[in-house]
Structure formats: C-alpha cells, structure tokens
Design a protein around this motif. Structure first.
Motif, mmCIF file in Angstrom:
data_model
loop_
_atom_site.group_PDB
_atom_site.id
_atom_site.type_symbol
_atom_site.label_atom_id
_atom_site.label_comp_id
_atom_site.label_asym_id
_atom_site.label_seq_id
_atom_site.Cartn_x
_atom_site.Cartn_y
_atom_site.Cartn_z
ATOM 1 N N LYS A 122 0.982 -1.127 0.233
ATOM 2 C CA LYS A 122 -0.015 0.271 -0.032
ATOM 3 C C LYS A 122 1.406 1.491 -0.958
ATOM 4 C CE LYS A 122 -3.683 -2.181 2.606
ATOM 5 N NZ LYS A 122 -4.687 -1.171 4.735
ATOM 6 N N ASP A 123 1.459 1.284 0.738
ATOM 7 C CA ASP A 123 2.535 2.832 0.980
ATOM 8 C C ASP A 123 3.624 2.032 -0.344
ATOM 9 O OD1 ASP A 123 4.055 4.958 2.415
ATOM 10 O OD2 ASP A 123 5.406 3.276 3.348
ATOM 11 N N ILE A 124 3.864 1.730 -0.493
ATOM 12 C CA ILE A 124 4.397 2.520 -2.086
ATOM 13 C C ILE A 124 3.863 2.390 -2.850
ATOM 14 C CG2 ILE A 124 6.733 1.199 -4.191
ATOM 15 C CD1 ILE A 124 8.023 -0.359 -1.558
ATOM 16 N N GLY A 125 2.476 1.331 -3.018
ATOM 17 C CA GLY A 125 1.507 1.913 -3.995
ATOM 18 C C GLY A 125 1.401 2.799 -4.554
ATOM 19 N N LEU A 126 0.902 3.628 -2.779
ATOM 20 C CA LEU A 126 0.556 5.076 -3.009
ATOM 21 C C LEU A 126 1.308 6.300 -3.592
ATOM 22 C CD1 LEU A 126 -1.727 4.575 0.722
ATOM 23 C CD2 LEU A 126 -2.520 5.001 -2.337
ATOM 24 N N ALA A 127 2.343 5.814 -3.458
ATOM 25 C CA ALA A 127 3.801 6.416 -3.653
ATOM 26 C C ALA A 127 4.270 6.317 -5.055
ATOM 27 C CB ALA A 127 4.824 6.351 -2.725
ATOM 28 N N ALA A 128 3.420 5.900 -5.890
ATOM 29 C CA ALA A 128 3.539 5.278 -7.141
ATOM 30 C C ALA A 128 2.926 6.687 -7.846
ATOM 31 C CB ALA A 128 3.770 3.456 -7.415
ATOM 32 N N MET A 129 1.624 6.108 -7.242
ATOM 33 C CA MET A 129 0.354 6.519 -7.193
ATOM 34 C C MET A 129 0.921 7.846 -7.116
ATOM 35 S SD MET A 129 -2.747 6.592 -5.935
ATOM 36 C CE MET A 129 -3.418 5.163 -5.867
ATOM 37 N N GLN A 130 1.378 8.651 -7.065
ATOM 38 C CA GLN A 130 1.598 10.080 -6.579
ATOM 39 C C GLN A 130 2.889 10.353 -7.366
ATOM 40 O OE1 GLN A 130 3.332 11.397 -3.025
ATOM 41 N NE2 GLN A 130 2.235 13.512 -2.275
ATOM 42 N N PHE A 131 3.259 10.453 -7.648
ATOM 43 C CA PHE A 131 4.688 10.289 -7.957
ATOM 44 C C PHE A 131 4.293 10.121 -9.510
ATOM 45 C CE2 PHE A 131 8.760 9.333 -10.685
ATOM 46 C CZ PHE A 131 9.454 10.735 -10.212
ATOM 47 N N PHE A 132 4.205 9.109 -10.455
ATOM 48 C CA PHE A 132 3.496 9.744 -11.604
ATOM 49 C C PHE A 132 2.488 10.327 -11.756
ATOM 50 C CE2 PHE A 132 6.388 5.259 -11.009
ATOM 51 C CZ PHE A 132 7.072 5.892 -11.798
ATOM 52 N N SER A 133 2.039 10.534 -10.741
ATOM 53 C CA SER A 133 0.227 11.415 -11.389
ATOM 54 C C SER A 133 0.992 13.099 -11.768
ATOM 55 C CB SER A 133 -0.723 11.293 -10.083
ATOM 56 O OG SER A 133 -1.365 10.095 -9.999
ATOM 57 N N MET A 134 2.471 13.172 -10.603
ATOM 58 C CA MET A 134 2.970 13.817 -10.235
ATOM 59 C C MET A 134 3.365 14.411 -12.280
ATOM 60 S SD MET A 134 6.014 15.950 -10.064
ATOM 61 C CE MET A 134 6.583 14.787 -9.347
ATOM 62 N N LEU A 135 4.125 13.245 -12.362
ATOM 63 C CA LEU A 135 4.785 13.718 -13.575
ATOM 64 C C LEU A 135 3.963 14.310 -14.801
ATOM 65 C CD1 LEU A 135 8.184 11.107 -13.945
ATOM 66 C CD2 LEU A 135 7.705 13.070 -13.012
ATOM 67 N N ILE A 136 3.032 13.525 -14.881
ATOM 68 C CA ILE A 136 1.747 12.588 -16.018
ATOM 69 C C ILE A 136 1.061 15.009 -16.151
ATOM 70 C CG2 ILE A 136 -0.830 12.360 -17.169
ATOM 71 C CD1 ILE A 136 0.526 9.693 -16.116
#
Lengths: 307, 255
Positions: B51-65
C-alpha cells in the motif's frame, strides 16, 4: 457606414523583442475600410504588416492603439467573431485528429447546432475537395490537403466576413485555381472576402478593391483600374540602326539583341525619343504603350518607403 | 460552456493519442505491480508495504503526468499556433485556459483511476479484502494533482516548457516540505531566513494537507474536517492560479 464590413482605423503596433533589442514598429497608423460583398486584397511585400494587421483583427495580438470594427461590432466582441471565418497563412491543424474530427471541434467552438453538424461538415468537406480524405488523420495530409481543411474550418460558421492570410502561398496551380473559384463563389453568395497576398496576379484577377500596404501604412486604396491608371504610362520601343548608347533620352530600361534595340521610356519622354531616333536615322520596328501594373505600383510605393 | 468542453475534450483526446502518456502510465503500472517485490524484500507487514509504495508511486507518476502533459499540451498549442484556430472563433481566452486545464485534470484522473484499480486488486490479492481507503487516498492525490496541474498551467503560460516543468517540480518539492520548514523557523536565529521561509510558506501550497498515506496504510482514523479543509484549500488554490494564468494569457500577443 452600414455597408462597411471591416473598418480598421489608425492601427499602431510596436513589438518589444527583448530588453536589449530595439523595439520594432510594425504598424504605423494603418487605416482602411472593406465594404460589404466585395473582394478586398491586402497587398504588400513581406514584412509590410499584413499578417500583423490580420492578427489584430482576429484578436490574436493586441494593437497599441487604433480601432477595429467587424460588421459594426468591436472586433473583440463575440458578435464580431461569430461573423468571421479566418484562415491562417500556414494551416495550423492537429495531427492527432482526422479532418472530420477537426471540423467537429471547430463546429463546437462556433456553436453550430449539433443536429446540423454532421451534414454541414460533410458539405464543407465536399466543397473543399476533401470528401474522400475526411476520415484520415491530418498528420498524413499533404500541405495542399491541410490548406483545404483549414479553409473548410473558415467556412464552417457561414461567415459574413472571410479573412484569408496569404491563402495561395504553397498551393499548386490546381489548388490555386480551386481557391480562386471558391473565393468567387463566396463573394457571389454575398460574403465579404478580405485576403492578404504578395502574389499580384491573384490580386489583379480577384479583387474589387486593393489596399497597398508598405512599411506599416496603407499607401493606396482603390480598384485595380483606379490605382494603376494613376500611374504614368510608359512606352516600349524597338528600333534598328542605332543603339541605346546613342540616345540622350532618359531610358527606364534597355536591351540590344539580334540587330535590334529595345528601350522603355516614360510617356513624357516618348516624343523626344521619336525625334532623336529620326535624327539618328534609325528605323522604328515597333512602339507599344505599357500600362502600369499593380507590381509597378507596389515597387514604386516600396521604393518611396525606402524598402 | 460548449467551447470549454470542446477544448477540454480535444486536450484529452490529444493526450490519449500521444505515446508519451502511455510511457508514463506503463512505468506507473510496472511500479505498482513491483510493490510485491518490495514487500518480499522488506521485513514487516507485506500488505502495508504494498500500500505504502503503491500510493507513493501513484502520487509520483500522477505528478509527472500532470507536469509533463500540462507543459506539452499548453505550450504545444501556442508554439504550433493551433491556438489561432480556437481564439479566432467566438471563444474567450479564459475559456481556453479553463478548457485546457479541465482536459489535463481529466487525463490525470483517468491515469489515477487506472493505477488505483491495479493497486486495489493487488491489495485484494494479498489480504483478500477490498480496502476502500485506497480509493480515498486516490481522491486526495487527485486533489493534490489538481493544484499541481493549475501551477503547471500558470507556468506554461508564463514561461517556456522546460523552465515551467522545473518550476512546477520545484513547487511540488517545496510544497511537501514547506510545513517542516515552517516548523524549523521557530528554531532559527536569523530574522531574514525566517521571513523568506514565511513568504515561501504562504505562497506555495502545503501539499502535505493532501497526504493521508500514513492514515490509509496503518488504518488510522481520518478527521472529516481535515478532508473538508483540504477540498476547500485545493479549490481556492486552483481558482487563484487559473485566474492568474487567464489574466496573463488575456494580454499575451500570439505571434
């Protein structure tokens, strides 16, 4: 003033490219009126201010001063913009859309009734000769095809005033002929057409009136006939038995070849030239009056403005 | 409204037909799926790590996009002069800005939805339970991205794409650290440093307001007031940033 579709008065625009670069004064008090139903040519050399004027009319740039009205409305109003169909100098279109999708997008922007969009777009695609290619991505179109679609979007809103910026540039002879026919069709249907160009034959062939713009100012406005008849006529004389070097008459141009000489003189110098040739015993082969052309006028105005 | 909708739809369509978007989405999906690997390599509750890494990835890639697509789609429209087709029609400049922004938000939302579905399925596989709080975390990330996209829109209007991207990324980093910096000022002796940090704190949004990852991962209680305040906070920032973007674009000469 009711029949004036486009009025541009005392338009001025200076661009400021950067802190350490000189400002560029592009428009220097440019004024003209376009009447309802006419084809109006905006003729001038590159850099004269034609595109800047058109961008000011379509509110893509903001003039420093001056007024513009379209069909009686200030050019910044939506009422004015609804009445304009505009085609840019180069076709700026979206490569990710098909021609039909692009026209749908433009129809939405224009507020065209959705129930009529499909019919109207099909008709427009047909009118501009793109009926068979409307469903292809525009990224695969040739320049001529892009130009046709760009023209289609300009016609989509049934405009009262069609503004075309250098519409003939980049088109092959067939495309130019089609475009000329389209402009004439629109004018016949009552649409006012305003187009800029530096291609003189197109302007001479199409326009009811012409404005000659040089160095940010309109130098002359009128019908082609009126404008060129103001210019002094010239004569071209071909003769044998003498050379241009023998003549003291001021020659505008001269050429010698195959035993004959050819000179061009202003109409005021014609009689003096005839006397001089008679005195030299030369035989006159031909003498033709030369009507001034728009090109001559444009060159004269350009030279007058120091271009 | 039709013009705004048409511009938003065209922006969305342009993005989904652009390969770059799929590159980002592909990386994001790979990252979320590879959380299983992180879970296996780390000591602790595997599902929490996923959950932790998944949410962090979600945030990071959403920001990049959000950053990259904002810059690409707005700058490209102006640089390629396709904007001439829009603004020479009965469309106001603020409508163009709003339409572009809404299109971008839709792109980020679809991307977030996709990553959320994958993450929810991953957690379902691990725990055998559907965790609705992941959807809540995705919603908060969406709020955060709406602010980031508004910043990117403003910078896209103000400056060149690369500089605008860097400025938005800087804002993202500062936005996640400004609250800590604010706390730090209490222990700083210099008044100038304190003044600078105070100004930064008030100018840059505190993006930690949207960060509920700890609560979601560790099943901690979430206060409704904090969520409500985050919604108001994001809305206010988006409104001000889009207003500023429209204000600047209103007088911009399009050469």
């Amino acid at each position: 003033m009711a029949d004036v579709q486009l009025s541009v008065q005392d338009l001025r625009k200076t661009f400021h490219p950067g802190l350490f670069e000189e400002p560029i004064e592009v428009l220097k008090g440019l004024s003209f009126d376009v009447r309802r139903g006419e084809i109006f040519g905006f003729l001038g050399p590159n850099g004269a201010g034609k595109t800047t004027t058109i961008k000011a009319i379509t509110e893509l740039i903001f003039p420093d001063s001056g007024t513009i009205s379209v069909c009686g409305f200030p050019h910044t109003s939506l009422e004015a913009k609804r009445r304009i169909g505009f085609m840019t100098e180069s076709p700026y279109v979206y490569p990710h859309l098909t021609g039909r999708e692009f026209l749908h997008f433009c129809a939405e922007l224009l507020g065209v009734d959705r129930s009529q969009q499909e019919d109207r777009i099909s008709r427009i695609l047909d009118d501009v000769g793109m009926a068979g290619s409307g469903d292809r991505m525009m990224g695969t179109y040739s320049k001529g095809m892009l130009q046709r679609v760009a023209l289609g979007q300009a016609l989509l809103g049934d405009p009262e005033l069609l503004i075309l910026d250098e519409p003939m540039s980049g088109l092959d002879p067939l495309g130019r002929r089609d475009l000329r026919d389209m402009i004439l069709r629109q004018a016949a249907a009552g649409v006012t057409v305003f187009f800029s160009s530096h291609i003189i034959p197109d302007v001479e062939a199409l326009c009811d009136r012409v404005a000659i713009v040089v160095d940010g100012r309109v130098r002359a406005v009128g019908s082609v006939r009126d404008l060129v008849s103001r210019e002094a006529d010239r004569y071209e004389v071909t003769f044998a038995g003498a050379t241009p070097e023998d003549l003291s008459t001021r020659l505008l141009a001269h050429h010698v070849g195959s035993g004959e000489a050819w000179v061009r003189v202003s109409s005021g110098d014609r009689d003096g030239l005839m006397r001089e040739l008679a005195d030299l015993g030369a035989r006159i082969v031909s003498m033709n009056p030369v009507q001034a052309t728009l090109e001559d006028l444009l060159m004269t105005q350009g030279e007058g403005a120091g271009q | 409204m039709r013009a705004i909708r048409a511009i938003a739809v065209n922006t969305f369509r342009e993005a989904i037909r652009d390969r770059i978007l799929y590159l980002f989405i592909g990386f994001a999906i790979v990252m979320v799926i590879s959380t299983k690997l992180f879970g296996m390599l780390t000591v602790g509750d595997e599902s929490k790590i996923v959950k932790d890494i998944g949410l962090a990835a979600m945030q990071f890639f959403s920001m990049l996009i959000a950053v990259m697509m904002s810059m690409l789609l707005i700058s490209r429209e102006v640089d390629n002069r396709t904007v001439f087709n829009i603004l020479s029609k009965p469309v106001r400049r603020w409508q163009f800005i709003l339409g572009k922004y809404l299109g971008l938000v839709a792109i980020v939302a679809v991307n977030l939805l996709l990553i959320t579905v994958i993450l929810v399925v991953m957690v379902l596989i691990y725990t055998g339970q559907f965790d609705p709080m992941l959807v809540f975390a995705a919603f908060m990330t969406m709020l955060e991205m709406s602010v980031v996209a508004a910043f990117a829109t403003l910078f896209a209007v103000l400056t060149r794409p690369i500089l605008g991207s860097l400025m938005t990324l800087a804002m993202f980093v500062v936005g996640h650290t400004s609250a800590d910096l604010w706390m730090l000022t209490r222990h700083l002796p210099g008044t100038l440093t304190r003044a600078v940090i105070t100004v930064v704190y008030y100018l840059v949004p505190n993006l930690e307001r949207f960060n509920f990852k700890t609560e979601v991962v560790h099943d901690l209680p979430i206060h409704l007031a904090a969520v409500g305040w985050a919604v108001v906070y994001a809305s206010a920032f988006v409104a001000v940033l889009l207003f500023l973007a429209a204000l600047r674009f209103q007088t911009k000469d399009l050469k």
